[in-house]
Design a protein around this motif. Structure first.
Motif, short mmCIF file in Angstrom:
data_model
loop_
_atom_site.label_atom_id
_atom_site.label_comp_id
_atom_site.label_asym_id
_atom_site.label_seq_id
_atom_site.Cartn_x
_atom_site.Cartn_y
_atom_site.Cartn_z
N MET A 1 0.81 -1.20 0.00
CA MET A 1 0.00 0.00 0.00
C MET A 1 0.86 1.26 0.00
O MET A 1 0.48 2.27 -0.60
CB MET A 1 -0.91 0.00 1.23
N ALA A 2 1.96 1.24 0.67
CA ALA A 2 2.79 2.44 0.81
C ALA A 2 3.27 2.99 -0.53
O ALA A 2 3.44 4.20 -0.68
CB ALA A 2 3.99 2.15 1.71
N GLN A 3 3.46 2.13 -1.52
CA GLN A 3 3.93 2.55 -2.82
C GLN A 3 2.79 2.97 -3.77
O GLN A 3 3.03 3.54 -4.82
CB GLN A 3 4.74 1.43 -3.48
N SER A 4 1.57 2.67 -3.39
CA SER A 4 0.42 2.91 -4.25
C SER A 4 0.05 4.39 -4.31
O SER A 4 0.12 5.11 -3.31
CB SER A 4 -0.79 2.12 -3.73
N LYS A 5 -0.36 4.82 -5.48
CA LYS A 5 -0.87 6.20 -5.70
C LYS A 5 -2.38 6.18 -5.90
O LYS A 5 -2.97 7.18 -6.29
CB LYS A 5 -0.20 6.82 -6.92
N LEU A 6 -3.00 5.04 -5.63
CA LEU A 6 -4.43 4.84 -5.84
C LEU A 6 -5.25 5.88 -5.08
O LEU A 6 -4.98 6.17 -3.92
CB LEU A 6 -4.81 3.44 -5.36
N VAL A 7 -6.26 6.42 -5.76
CA VAL A 7 -7.21 7.36 -5.15
C VAL A 7 -8.61 6.80 -5.35
O VAL A 7 -9.04 6.57 -6.49
CB VAL A 7 -7.09 8.77 -5.78
N VAL A 8 -9.31 6.57 -4.24
CA VAL A 8 -10.67 6.04 -4.27
C VAL A 8 -11.55 7.05 -3.51
O VAL A 8 -11.68 6.97 -2.30
CB VAL A 8 -10.76 4.65 -3.62
N PRO A 9 -12.12 8.03 -4.23
CA PRO A 9 -12.89 9.08 -3.55
C PRO A 9 -14.00 8.56 -2.64
O PRO A 9 -14.23 9.12 -1.57
CB PRO A 9 -13.46 9.91 -4.71
N ALA A 10 -14.67 7.48 -3.01
CA ALA A 10 -15.76 6.94 -2.19
C ALA A 10 -15.27 6.39 -0.85
O ALA A 10 -16.05 6.22 0.08
CB ALA A 10 -16.50 5.85 -2.95
N ALA A 11 -13.97 6.14 -0.73
CA ALA A 11 -13.40 5.59 0.50
C ALA A 11 -13.11 6.66 1.54
O ALA A 11 -12.85 6.34 2.70
CB ALA A 11 -12.13 4.81 0.17
N LYS A 12 -13.16 7.91 1.14
CA LYS A 12 -12.76 9.01 2.03
C LYS A 12 -13.52 9.03 3.35
O LYS A 12 -12.96 9.34 4.39
CB LYS A 12 -12.91 10.35 1.31
N ALA A 13 -14.79 8.68 3.32
CA ALA A 13 -15.62 8.72 4.54
C ALA A 13 -15.48 7.46 5.39
O ALA A 13 -16.06 7.39 6.46
CB ALA A 13 -17.08 8.92 4.16
N GLY A 14 -14.71 6.51 4.93
CA GLY A 14 -14.60 5.25 5.66
C GLY A 14 -13.29 5.11 6.40
O GLY A 14 -12.50 6.05 6.49
N THR A 15 -13.08 3.93 6.93
CA THR A 15 -11.84 3.61 7.61
C THR A 15 -11.40 2.22 7.17
O THR A 15 -12.23 1.31 7.06
CB THR A 15 -11.97 3.71 9.14
N GLY A 16 -10.13 2.06 6.89
CA GLY A 16 -9.63 0.80 6.35
C GLY A 16 -8.96 -0.08 7.39
O GLY A 16 -8.31 0.41 8.32
N ARG A 17 -9.13 -1.37 7.21
CA ARG A 17 -8.43 -2.38 8.01
C ARG A 17 -8.00 -3.48 7.05
O ARG A 17 -8.76 -3.88 6.17
CB ARG A 17 -9.32 -2.99 9.10
N ASN A 18 -6.77 -3.99 7.24
CA ASN A 18 -6.36 -5.08 6.37
C ASN A 18 -7.11 -6.35 6.78
O ASN A 18 -7.70 -6.42 7.86
CB ASN A 18 -4.83 -5.24 6.31
N MET A 19 -7.10 -7.33 5.91
CA MET A 19 -7.92 -8.52 6.14
C MET A 19 -7.41 -9.35 7.31
O MET A 19 -8.19 -10.07 7.93
CB MET A 19 -8.03 -9.35 4.87
N ASN A 20 -6.13 -9.25 7.65
CA ASN A 20 -5.65 -9.93 8.85
C ASN A 20 -6.34 -9.34 10.08
O ASN A 20 -6.77 -10.07 10.98
CB ASN A 20 -4.14 -9.79 8.99
N THR A 21 -6.45 -8.02 10.12
CA THR A 21 -7.12 -7.35 11.24
C THR A 21 -8.61 -7.65 11.24
O THR A 21 -9.20 -7.93 12.29
CB THR A 21 -6.86 -5.83 11.20
N VAL A 22 -9.24 -7.62 10.07
CA VAL A 22 -10.67 -7.94 9.98
C VAL A 22 -10.92 -9.35 10.52
O VAL A 22 -11.85 -9.56 11.32
CB VAL A 22 -11.17 -7.82 8.51
N ALA A 23 -10.09 -10.30 10.13
CA ALA A 23 -10.26 -11.69 10.59
C ALA A 23 -10.08 -11.78 12.09
O ALA A 23 -10.84 -12.48 12.78
CB ALA A 23 -9.28 -12.61 9.86
N LYS A 24 -9.08 -11.10 12.62
CA LYS A 24 -8.84 -11.14 14.07
C LYS A 24 -9.99 -10.51 14.84
O LYS A 24 -10.45 -11.05 15.85
CB LYS A 24 -7.52 -10.45 14.40
#
Length: 169
Positions: free
Chosen positions: A140-163
């Protein structure tokens, strides 16, 4: 009682956005939520209550603002909803630390993918109230991806989601 996780947005990403574990636990305790506990230092508060989701969200945001002096956005999921996020991962074949679920309060807009910019090998899929992103193996650190719809959310990687799903079960 319903088991919930409150996922704080933009917490612990830098010194200015840190909310200590003790503050999270104290806020949940003050609201009368049972068994408050946290998971890793990225704004994951687990607890049990009979209150409905909308009440939980509003109460926590108000309590965090009072305790920290700043607005803290919260996304709330039940145990069943976190398990569903884990189970619906469209990129389950990828390493869990290369896939994130951006958790939203509402379903992503139907045209969310049309507004994505700077895709360079990432894969994106819409969920019920999530946006899933599979990052390349450079991370993720190298990515320049922009997802405007994600701005209002909060992200967790799938390892964290599973835990979190396991901790809530």
């Amino acid at each position: 009682m319903t088991s919930y996780v409150a996922l704080l947005r933009a917490i612990n990403l830098g010194a200015a956005s840190t909310v200590r574990r003790e503050v999270l636990i104290a806020a949940a305790t003050a609201l009368g939520y049972a068994r408050p506990r946290t998971f890793i230092a990225s704004g994951n508060l687990l607890f049990d209550t009979d209150a409905p989701e909308a009440t939980v969200k509003a109460s926590l945001e108000q309590e965090f603002a009072a305790r920290t002096g700043k607005a803290v956005a919260v996304v709330v999921r039940t145990a069943a909803e976190m398990a569903a996020v884990r189970n619906a991962n469209p990129f389950a074949h990828a390493p869990g630390n290369r896939v994130i679920a951006i958790l939203l309060d509402a379903p992503p807009p139907a045209d969310a993918l049309a507004h994505v910019r700077h895709v360079a090998g990432e894969h994106i899929a819409l969920g019920e109230r999530e946006i899933y992103i599979r990052y390349t193996d450079t991370g993720m650190a190298q990515s320049k991806l922009v997802v405007p719809a994600a701005k209002a959310g909060t992200g967790r990687n799938m390892n964290t989601v599973a835990k979190l799903a396991a901790m809530l079960a």
